[in-house]
Write an enzyme that holds these catalytic residues in place. Structure first.
Site, PDB file in Angstrom:
ATOM      1  N   LYS A 187      26.852  18.518  74.152  1.00 58.73           N
ATOM      2  CA  LYS A 187      26.239  19.400  73.156  1.00 58.73           C
ATOM      3  C   LYS A 187      24.772  19.032  72.940  1.00 58.73           C
ATOM      4  O   LYS A 187      23.914  19.908  72.788  1.00 58.73           O
ATOM      5  CB  LYS A 187      27.030  19.328  71.851  1.00 58.73           C
ATOM      6  CG  LYS A 187      28.414  19.975  71.977  1.00 58.73           C
ATOM      7  CD  LYS A 187      29.343  19.601  70.835  1.00 58.73           C
ATOM      8  CE  LYS A 187      30.685  20.312  70.958  1.00 58.73           C
ATOM      9  NZ  LYS A 187      31.704  19.770  70.029  1.00 58.73           N
ATOM     10  N   ASP A 208      31.782  14.531  74.713  1.00 56.74           N
ATOM     11  CA  ASP A 208      31.659  15.893  74.191  1.00 56.74           C
ATOM     12  C   ASP A 208      30.337  16.063  73.432  1.00 56.74           C
ATOM     13  O   ASP A 208      29.647  17.078  73.575  1.00 56.74           O
ATOM     14  CB  ASP A 208      32.861  16.167  73.260  1.00 56.74           C
ATOM     15  CG  ASP A 208      32.761  17.485  72.524  1.00 56.74           C
ATOM     16  OD1 ASP A 208      33.026  18.517  73.155  1.00 56.74           O
ATOM     17  OD2 ASP A 208      32.416  17.480  71.325  1.00 56.74           O
ATOM     18  N   GLY A 250      30.583  24.949  67.116  1.00 54.42           N
ATOM     19  CA  GLY A 250      31.662  25.909  66.869  1.00 54.42           C
ATOM     20  C   GLY A 250      31.157  27.158  66.176  1.00 54.42           C
ATOM     21  O   GLY A 250      30.339  27.901  66.710  1.00 54.42           O
ATOM     22  N   GLY A 253      38.006  25.040  66.225  1.00 58.28           N
ATOM     23  CA  GLY A 253      39.078  25.881  65.699  1.00 58.28           C
ATOM     24  C   GLY A 253      38.978  27.277  66.272  1.00 58.28           C
ATOM     25  O   GLY A 253      37.888  27.776  66.524  1.00 58.28           O
ATOM     26  N   GLU A 290      26.462  30.418  72.163  1.00 63.89           N
ATOM     27  CA  GLU A 290      26.384  29.973  70.759  1.00 63.89           C
ATOM     28  C   GLU A 290      27.556  29.062  70.386  1.00 63.89           C
ATOM     29  O   GLU A 290      27.382  28.045  69.720  1.00 63.89           O
ATOM     30  CB  GLU A 290      26.371  31.197  69.839  1.00 63.89           C
ATOM     31  CG  GLU A 290      26.395  30.891  68.359  1.00 63.89           C
ATOM     32  CD  GLU A 290      25.165  30.145  67.896  1.00 63.89           C
ATOM     33  OE1 GLU A 290      24.089  30.736  67.868  1.00 63.89           O
ATOM     34  OE2 GLU A 290      25.269  28.940  67.569  1.00 63.89           O
ATOM     35  N   VAL A 341      28.027  24.797  70.895  1.00 62.55           N
ATOM     36  CA  VAL A 341      27.543  23.721  70.015  1.00 62.55           C
ATOM     37  C   VAL A 341      27.822  24.100  68.568  1.00 62.55           C
ATOM     38  O   VAL A 341      27.426  25.175  68.114  1.00 62.55           O
ATOM     39  CB  VAL A 341      26.018  23.487  70.183  1.00 62.55           C
ATOM     40  CG1 VAL A 341      25.552  22.371  69.245  1.00 62.55           C
ATOM     41  CG2 VAL A 341      25.668  23.152  71.623  1.00 62.55           C
TER      42      VAL A 341
END
Lengths: 429, 429
Positions: free
Chosen positions: A205, A201, A134, A302, A129, A132
């Protein structure tokens, strides 16, 4: 209360955030799910780094087999990042019948089939999960709650670094290079920003999203990918004049039996919900044939948001273990739908060129577009901005066309006496 | 392939949309999940209505027991709407060991505990994803993917009718009554719009969200609720001048050990993601202690979006049946966290009043606010708009205060020689 023991690979920023997410909410998770989750072993060399969590020296190991071969460990969380050794480690964990949870988009995109096969073969769960969007719960939602839909299209802003840069360029009229420098100083962009700013990146995704939603594998390398390093503040200003914002978009779209996909900066109409996704926020916009338009918005990166997604997967697996349920895999379209991947497909384009400031120039260029079968949607001729070489900026928004045909037309225009320079070509949503 | 048989209560608009969602995507659901879902019996009196679906006369019944007592039926979908007889029917279905799926927010909010208890007692699943946010996958997501969070706050625009009316008032500067009339003609608002425009529908949905997220029961009637029928186009214009849009918001917020909740129109800052949720769209904005801000956006009503959510629940239950898994219930906080529901709590307010156009009026009123402990955030005195009675509009944005204390202050001001009329009081987010 049932206790589920977890091994963690990597205690960097994301690993620490994940550990902290569990630490902060352990009691709440226990009271809600009736399961206690404990990270008992951590593969990490840097045992002395100061971290804002309670971790004992006994939890650390330098030997991955201490985790893979420990029969008390049910779940392995991989947060090393990078394709290797992460992929080898995850396969080894799966082969040792550990459930695996990862946030590693590069590894998942590169070795998707290998992970799925190993998970099925060993009757364990593989969840990603956090890879993609975050913290945004998008993959599990697409793979469960939204199964009563066929999806026509996915559009995503799934890279916070580039969205931050584009937002700052837009809001303060700054240059790409200047914003990148500040972003690097603030830690929002890496010292080598290539994977982010060149769209690599995002392509990872998008490859994962395509697997889940459309049931076919498209390797990241097969996805036409462009980044934001060529976007100028002039492009952003012109986009604004035409009623758009520029965003780095991941796009996958079904056109009949064909799947088009690409990663490109794009003009997004200002009244589209994606246009108001700013700075480090991410959003995924999907259109299903029953649910219609949906958008999921949140922090795409984050330590704590990523920790939320990783721990969400860990909790789901823990609950399944606790109730002794058969382990299910993401429901995937087995029929593959005869869907054929065709790359970029047709798009609308913005073209910004310098042209000779002579009578007939607009007519000639428009005629060349027309003779190549390309319709012109709007045009902006800024005659007040003639430069010392008597050239004027000429900006077109063109109707849907393949990039190959557009390049052909621009080649003809470039060889004519009228155009002197193609300054930029950007997709229009 | 395993076939799961389903009984459907009600084939009105939503029932037809749900049936159609299954019809459209049956093959895709089968190829993805390996389960075939069939709606074999339908409780519906109106068998002759023209519907855009393939349904045979044999599927219809007038006797609910034909569904509840049919051993071949595993799942009952309730789409009758209204608290009764829907609640009695659902309890009967659960007692007969049928899994139940519903879109009925009024019934779920009214009888939440009874449904949960009956489901647990009979070891079946009770799902109601479609009852909040229509097609938006919010309840299942909060109850699974986001379990690694403690939630601080939920904010929702969860009624499409009122959001449509407020959007049209805002965009075209129209009066409430005029927009309502057009909405009724277009079928966006019901002939008796009370449940929508007075916030009752929103209070039902907020009660359900609170149960799931904060683990305590707050009946819809206990939630301070105001609708949009008193919002004037002047309020909307003034909100715009202060940098806000007016939205009907469902709010639940943890303050220490207390839970505040209310349904009210509110000034939403223009740069908040909820401000750009327009017309019939809904959105739920949550803040978790790990994931931070998240927003889920989509269509909050309509036959197919609702059908997507209903069928999502049916598919989840069908997959659980097919793999013989123990049936799980939404993870709910059992500890109840000592959270005490306190109603409305403190809020910022906008107050629009008419005041005498005499020297000292502003000072006197501001002093009264101050003597009641209410800080003034901003003020707008529109002296150019003096009316024939020599009164001027005076608009305040006030700092956080309880409604009781605000009313006390306004009472004092009303009794003074300066103020002549309080025109409106609206919460500021």
């Amino acid at each position: 209360m049932k206790t589920i023991k977890v091994g963690l690979l990597g205690l960097g920023n994301i690993g620490t955030g994940t550990y902290k997410t569990l630490e902060m909410n352990k009691r709440q998770i226990e009271s809600t799910t009736g399961v206690s989750i404990e990270i008992t072993k951590i593969l990490e060399k840097d045992v002395n780094r100061k971290r804002d969590i309670t971790v004992t020296p006994q939890q650390f190991t330098q030997n991955p087999d201490d985790i893979f071969l420990d029969p008390s460990i049910d779940i392995v969380i991989e947060l090393l990042g990078g394709i290797e050794p992460a992929s080898t480690f995850m396969l080894k964990a799966l082969q040792n019948k550990k459930h695996v949870v990862t946030a590693n988009k590069a590894a998942v995109a590169a070795n998707y089939d290998a992970f799925m096969d190993a998970a099925k073969e060993n009757q364990v769960m593989f969840r990603y999960e956090a890879s993609v969007g975050g913290g945004i719960p998008i993959l599990n939602t697409l793979a469960s709650d939204l199964l009563a839909n066929e999806f026509e299209e996915i559009l995503g802003i799934v890279n916070g670094t580039t969205n931050y840069i584009l937002t700052q360029m837009t809001e303060y009229g700054l240059n790409y290079a200047d914003v990148l420098k500040v972003a690097q100083e603030k830690g929002f962009a890496e010292a080598d920003p290539t994977a982010d700013v060149e769209g690599i990146d995002v392509a990872n995704k998008l490859s994962i999203l395509i697997s889940l939603v459309f049931g076919i594998r498209v390797a990241p390398q097969e996805i036409p990918t462009a980044g934001i390093s060529n976007i100028s503040k002039e492009d952003i200003k012109l986009a604004d004049q035409f009623g758009y914002k520029i965003k780095l978009l991941a796009t996958a779209k079904k056109v009949g039996n064909q799947l088009e996909a690409h990663v490109q900066p794009a003009f997004v109409p200002k009244d589209h919900p994606l246009a108001s996704v700013s700075n480090e926020f991410n959003a995924i916009f999907v259109t299903g044939n029953a649910v219609d338009d949906l958008m999921f918005y949140g922090k795409g990166a984050g330590p704590l948001p990523t920790g939320s997604a990783v721990m969400g997967d860990v909790i789901e697996i823990s609950r399944a273990i606790a109730k002794g349920a058969a382990f299910d895999h993401y429901a995937e379209t087995k029929a593959k739908k005869m869907l054929r991947y065709v790359g970029e497909g047709q798009n609308k384009y913005y073209v910004n060129m310098m042209a000779k400031d002579v009578p007939g120039v607009l007519g000639s260029i428009a005629t060349t577009f027309g003779s190549c079968g390309i319709g012109v949607d709007s045009v902006l001729q800024l005659s007040r901005e003639v430069n010392e070489r008597r050239e004027v900026p000429l900006v077109f928004i063109l109707h849907e066309v393949t990039r190959a045909r557009l390049d052909e037309a621009l080649d003809k225009i470039g060889k004519s006496q009228f155009a002197s320079e193609i300054k930029s070509i950007i997709r229009v949503m």
